[in-house]
Design a protein around this motif. Structure first.
Motif, PDB file in Angstrom:
ATOM      1  N   THR A 135       0.969  -1.108   0.047  1.00 57.68           N
ATOM      2  CA  THR A 135       0.035  -0.050  -0.150  1.00 57.68           C
ATOM      3  C   THR A 135       0.740   1.216   0.009  1.00 57.68           C
ATOM      4  O   THR A 135       0.451   2.403  -0.738  1.00 57.68           O
ATOM      5  CB  THR A 135      -0.945   0.070   1.238  1.00 57.68           C
ATOM      6  OG1 THR A 135      -1.699  -1.270   1.084  1.00 57.68           O
ATOM      7  CG2 THR A 135      -1.827   1.410   1.129  1.00 57.68           C
ATOM      8  N   TRP A 136       1.862   1.202   0.673  1.00 64.01           N
ATOM      9  CA  TRP A 136       2.991   2.156   0.762  1.00 64.01           C
ATOM     10  C   TRP A 136       3.618   2.590  -0.603  1.00 64.01           C
ATOM     11  O   TRP A 136       3.505   3.702  -1.291  1.00 64.01           O
ATOM     12  CB  TRP A 136       4.028   2.122   1.902  1.00 64.01           C
ATOM     13  CG  TRP A 136       5.060   3.043   1.823  1.00 64.01           C
ATOM     14  CD1 TRP A 136       5.038   4.248   2.873  1.00 64.01           C
ATOM     15  CD2 TRP A 136       6.166   3.259   1.168  1.00 64.01           C
ATOM     16  NE1 TRP A 136       6.007   5.125   2.527  1.00 64.01           N
ATOM     17  CE2 TRP A 136       6.744   4.381   1.680  1.00 64.01           C
ATOM     18  CE3 TRP A 136       6.701   2.597   0.137  1.00 64.01           C
ATOM     19  CZ2 TRP A 136       8.141   4.889   1.174  1.00 64.01           C
ATOM     20  CZ3 TRP A 136       8.211   2.953  -0.354  1.00 64.01           C
ATOM     21  CH2 TRP A 136       8.767   3.998   0.156  1.00 64.01           C
ATOM     22  N   ILE A 137       3.835   1.382  -1.341  1.00 62.97           N
ATOM     23  CA  ILE A 137       4.453   1.727  -2.717  1.00 62.97           C
ATOM     24  C   ILE A 137       3.260   2.269  -3.315  1.00 62.97           C
ATOM     25  O   ILE A 137       3.592   3.120  -4.531  1.00 62.97           O
ATOM     26  CB  ILE A 137       4.504   0.256  -3.243  1.00 62.97           C
ATOM     27  CG1 ILE A 137       5.803  -0.452  -2.659  1.00 62.97           C
ATOM     28  CG2 ILE A 137       4.904   0.304  -4.998  1.00 62.97           C
ATOM     29  CD1 ILE A 137       6.470  -1.623  -3.069  1.00 62.97           C
ATOM     30  N   GLU A 138       1.812   1.902  -3.278  1.00 69.16           N
ATOM     31  CA  GLU A 138       0.712   2.530  -4.182  1.00 69.16           C
ATOM     32  C   GLU A 138       0.894   3.960  -4.095  1.00 69.16           C
ATOM     33  O   GLU A 138       0.573   4.589  -5.031  1.00 69.16           O
ATOM     34  CB  GLU A 138      -0.606   1.693  -3.873  1.00 69.16           C
ATOM     35  CG  GLU A 138      -1.656   1.901  -4.839  1.00 69.16           C
ATOM     36  CD  GLU A 138      -3.020   0.864  -4.396  1.00 69.16           C
ATOM     37  OE1 GLU A 138      -3.536   1.013  -5.006  1.00 69.16           O
ATOM     38  OE2 GLU A 138      -2.733   0.178  -3.559  1.00 69.16           O
ATOM     39  N   HIS A 139       1.002   4.318  -2.911  1.00 71.17           N
ATOM     40  CA  HIS A 139       0.706   5.848  -2.502  1.00 71.17           C
ATOM     41  C   HIS A 139       1.874   6.590  -2.800  1.00 71.17           C
ATOM     42  O   HIS A 139       1.757   7.819  -3.194  1.00 71.17           O
ATOM     43  CB  HIS A 139       0.458   5.896  -1.033  1.00 71.17           C
ATOM     44  CG  HIS A 139      -0.884   5.481  -0.751  1.00 71.17           C
ATOM     45  ND1 HIS A 139      -1.458   5.085   0.659  1.00 71.17           N
ATOM     46  CD2 HIS A 139      -2.066   4.999  -1.421  1.00 71.17           C
ATOM     47  CE1 HIS A 139      -2.513   4.435   0.774  1.00 71.17           C
ATOM     48  NE2 HIS A 139      -2.934   4.693  -0.853  1.00 71.17           N
ATOM     49  N   PRO A 142       3.582   6.934  -7.877  1.00 74.47           N
ATOM     50  CA  PRO A 142       2.778   7.127  -9.424  1.00 74.47           C
ATOM     51  C   PRO A 142       3.380   6.783 -10.679  1.00 74.47           C
ATOM     52  O   PRO A 142       4.752   6.999 -10.530  1.00 74.47           O
ATOM     53  CB  PRO A 142       2.156   8.439  -9.055  1.00 74.47           C
ATOM     54  CG  PRO A 142       3.233   9.295  -8.144  1.00 74.47           C
ATOM     55  CD  PRO A 142       4.002   8.225  -7.306  1.00 74.47           C
ATOM     56  N   GLY A 143       2.787   6.158 -11.354  1.00 69.92           N
ATOM     57  CA  GLY A 143       3.390   5.733 -12.634  1.00 69.92           C
ATOM     58  C   GLY A 143       3.863   4.563 -12.796  1.00 69.92           C
ATOM     59  O   GLY A 143       4.649   4.065 -13.695  1.00 69.92           O
ATOM     60  N   ARG A 144       3.870   3.759 -11.813  1.00 67.31           N
ATOM     61  CA  ARG A 144       4.513   2.349 -11.831  1.00 67.31           C
ATOM     62  C   ARG A 144       3.723   1.568 -12.643  1.00 67.31           C
ATOM     63  O   ARG A 144       2.428   1.785 -13.011  1.00 67.31           O
ATOM     64  CB  ARG A 144       4.562   1.797 -10.523  1.00 67.31           C
ATOM     65  CG  ARG A 144       3.335   1.333  -9.911  1.00 67.31           C
ATOM     66  CD  ARG A 144       2.340   2.515  -9.075  1.00 67.31           C
ATOM     67  NE  ARG A 144       1.158   2.088  -8.855  1.00 67.31           N
ATOM     68  CZ  ARG A 144       0.128   2.993  -8.794  1.00 67.31           C
ATOM     69  NH1 ARG A 144       0.294   4.197  -8.932  1.00 67.31           N
ATOM     70  NH2 ARG A 144      -0.949   2.251  -8.355  1.00 67.31           N
ATOM     71  N   LYS A 145       4.240   0.749 -13.384  1.00 64.28           N
ATOM     72  CA  LYS A 145       3.803  -0.279 -14.368  1.00 64.28           C
ATOM     73  C   LYS A 145       3.174  -1.618 -13.818  1.00 64.28           C
ATOM     74  O   LYS A 145       2.086  -1.951 -13.947  1.00 64.28           O
ATOM     75  CB  LYS A 145       4.396  -0.532 -15.631  1.00 64.28           C
ATOM     76  CG  LYS A 145       3.924  -1.343 -16.673  1.00 64.28           C
ATOM     77  CD  LYS A 145       4.723  -1.759 -17.909  1.00 64.28           C
ATOM     78  CE  LYS A 145       3.853  -2.380 -19.084  1.00 64.28           C
ATOM     79  NZ  LYS A 145       5.000  -2.802 -20.075  1.00 64.28           N
ATOM     80  N   GLN A 146       4.070  -1.945 -12.871  1.00 65.92           N
ATOM     81  CA  GLN A 146       3.640  -3.214 -12.411  1.00 65.92           C
ATOM     82  C   GLN A 146       4.491  -3.561 -10.849  1.00 65.92           C
ATOM     83  O   GLN A 146       5.731  -3.151 -10.983  1.00 65.92           O
ATOM     84  CB  GLN A 146       4.218  -4.457 -13.191  1.00 65.92           C
ATOM     85  CG  GLN A 146       4.070  -6.036 -13.049  1.00 65.92           C
ATOM     86  CD  GLN A 146       2.451  -6.194 -13.302  1.00 65.92           C
ATOM     87  OE1 GLN A 146       1.727  -5.840 -14.167  1.00 65.92           O
ATOM     88  NE2 GLN A 146       2.113  -7.172 -12.307  1.00 65.92           N
ATOM     89  N   VAL A 147       4.069  -4.310 -10.146  1.00 67.77           N
ATOM     90  CA  VAL A 147       4.634  -4.572  -8.827  1.00 67.77           C
ATOM     91  C   VAL A 147       4.566  -6.434  -8.904  1.00 67.77           C
ATOM     92  O   VAL A 147       3.737  -6.942  -9.176  1.00 67.77           O
ATOM     93  CB  VAL A 147       3.816  -4.081  -7.597  1.00 67.77           C
ATOM     94  CG1 VAL A 147       4.498  -4.987  -6.286  1.00 67.77           C
ATOM     95  CG2 VAL A 147       3.996  -2.801  -7.504  1.00 67.77           C
ATOM     96  N   TYR A 148       5.970  -6.776  -8.527  1.00 71.07           N
ATOM     97  CA  TYR A 148       6.191  -8.237  -8.559  1.00 71.07           C
ATOM     98  C   TYR A 148       6.570  -8.428  -7.204  1.00 71.07           C
ATOM     99  O   TYR A 148       7.367  -8.016  -6.566  1.00 71.07           O
ATOM    100  CB  TYR A 148       7.196  -8.574  -9.826  1.00 71.07           C
ATOM    101  CG  TYR A 148       7.140  -8.394 -11.021  1.00 71.07           C
ATOM    102  CD1 TYR A 148       6.361  -9.380 -11.767  1.00 71.07           C
ATOM    103  CD2 TYR A 148       7.253  -7.171 -11.789  1.00 71.07           C
ATOM    104  CE1 TYR A 148       6.244  -9.147 -13.218  1.00 71.07           C
ATOM    105  CE2 TYR A 148       7.062  -7.117 -13.286  1.00 71.07           C
ATOM    106  CZ  TYR A 148       6.391  -8.076 -13.738  1.00 71.07           C
ATOM    107  OH  TYR A 148       6.161  -7.963 -14.968  1.00 71.07           O
ATOM    108  N   VAL A 149       5.935  -9.670  -6.550  1.00 71.29           N
ATOM    109  CA  VAL A 149       6.268 -10.080  -5.157  1.00 71.29           C
ATOM    110  C   VAL A 149       6.962 -11.628  -5.483  1.00 71.29           C
ATOM    111  O   VAL A 149       6.272 -12.242  -5.916  1.00 71.29           O
ATOM    112  CB  VAL A 149       5.320 -10.094  -4.423  1.00 71.29           C
ATOM    113  CG1 VAL A 149       5.774 -10.448  -3.075  1.00 71.29           C
ATOM    114  CG2 VAL A 149       4.453  -8.715  -4.235  1.00 71.29           C
ATOM    115  N   LEU A 150       8.243 -11.590  -5.189  1.00 73.58           N
ATOM    116  CA  LEU A 150       9.002 -13.009  -5.458  1.00 73.58           C
ATOM    117  C   LEU A 150       8.917 -13.684  -4.279  1.00 73.58           C
ATOM    118  O   LEU A 150       9.657 -13.350  -3.130  1.00 73.58           O
ATOM    119  CB  LEU A 150      10.224 -12.746  -6.110  1.00 73.58           C
ATOM    120  CG  LEU A 150      10.357 -11.679  -7.256  1.00 73.58           C
ATOM    121  CD1 LEU A 150      11.927 -11.677  -7.908  1.00 73.58           C
ATOM    122  CD2 LEU A 150       9.490 -12.207  -8.472  1.00 73.58           C
TER     123      LEU A 150
END
Length: 327
Positions: A135-139, A142-150
């Motif tokens: 959620t912190w990343i989301e806020h 801005p402008g991110r294309k994709q989040v990956y959790v490995l």
């Protein structure tokens, strides 16, 4: 090794025309990129002199054509980087020995680097600790294309945020997320879809026979409902990752337990139950519960066990319960 597995996946997934690593470290990602890039253009920056020399020596021994710069990357370097390069940053988040959540305090300063890199139509991949709040990343990005959790085996290993110069919808409230799980030689992918919020039934009373605990990468990425919907499972509450079902699920992305008992959480009741079943050890899990697993193990004097599992959690009505399961 875990770092090698993840590095190879990054190289195979993004396949950039060139790779520029602003925070080379031990050079594992650079090594993987050099093996899988269509071109051999690999550039790394490492400000520590001893580490930079070690990188140069290692790359030479491995026959890798890599430019090693013993310095901190600067804005003056950007225009000299290849077109369509993937810029990789694993920022130092410590300030005076303490972790900071302000990107302006990090090294390099992402508040400066992100717009500069994207304005030049480059790709950017930023690595975060597995402890980061999505959620912190989301806020904050801005402008991110994709989040990956490995995740590898049972652990979350990395969180990656991918930016692309041609994609910068700073007003988007939708965050595309993908969990990638490396387990027993296989790679599993789970993703969310825009506008497709899964409706999952809530379980109360609990009549199901199996308890499911999704992989941490799925929980971190907020994909528990996608898993529940796929396997037709129910949830204890909207924000509780524990899932319930009536049958064993082959290849479930996580762990599952046969439910033996469900009881209201009352310390004396649980002590009596454990004594009656001669349970002296158990795996302990806490989801949406006011105490930690470690404190509960100490409180009830529980040793280790691979056969018994105690889930301490809460129903959607706010009732604290304990579920005894068996593998």
């Amino acid at each position: 090794a875990t770092s090698e597995t993840l590095a190879i996946w990054k190289a195979q997934t993004f396949q950039p025309a060139a790779y520029v690593d602003l925070t080379a470290g031990l050079g594992v990602d650079a090594w993987a990129m050099s093996r899988h890039l269509l071109s051999s253009k690999v550039v790394v920056f490492e400000r520590d002199e001893a580490r930079a020399k070690m990188l140069e020596w290692n790359f030479k021994q491995l026959g890798i054509a890599c430019e090693v710069h013993q310095q901190e990357a600067t804005m003056a370097n950007i225009d000299g980087w290849p077109e369509n390069a993937l810029i990789y940053i694993d920022p130092d988040r410590r300030v005076s020995g303490q972790r900071s959540l302000s990107v302006k305090d990090w090294s390099p300063d992402l508040s400066i680097w992100i717009p500069e890199i994207l304005s030049r139509n480059r790709q950017l991949l930023i690595k975060f600790s597995p402890m980061i709040d999505i959620t912190w990343i989301e806020h904050n990005f801005p402008g991110r294309k994709q989040v990956y959790v490995l995740g590898k085996e049972r652990e979350v290993k990395e969180v990656l945020v991918h930016f692309e110069g041609s994609f910068a919808d700073v007003n988007s409230t939708y965050l595309p997320k993908t969990a990638v799980i490396f387990q027993k030689g296989e790679t599993y992918y789970w993703s969310n879809n825009a506008g497709d919020e899964k409706q999952v039934p809530l379980a109360e009373p609990i009549t199901e026979q199996w308890l499911f605990d999704p992989h941490g990468a799925l929980i971190k990425a907020g994909l528990t409902s996608e898993v529940a919907a796929h396997y037709q499972l129910s949830r204890l509450s909207k924000n509780n990752p524990y899932l319930l079902g009536n049958a064993f699920v082959d290849n479930f992305p996580g762990t599952q337990f046969k439910i033996l008992s469900v009881m209201e959480f009352k310390p004396e009741l649980l002590k009596s139950y454990l004594k009656s079943k001669d349970i002296r050890g158990a795996g302990v899990g806490c989801r949406d519960f006011p105490e930690t697993a470690e404190k509960l193990k100490q409180r009830f004097k529980l040793g280790e066990s691979h056969s018994h599992y105690l889930a301490f959690t809460k129903t959607f009505r706010g009732k604290l319960i304990t579920i005894h399961g068996q593998t």
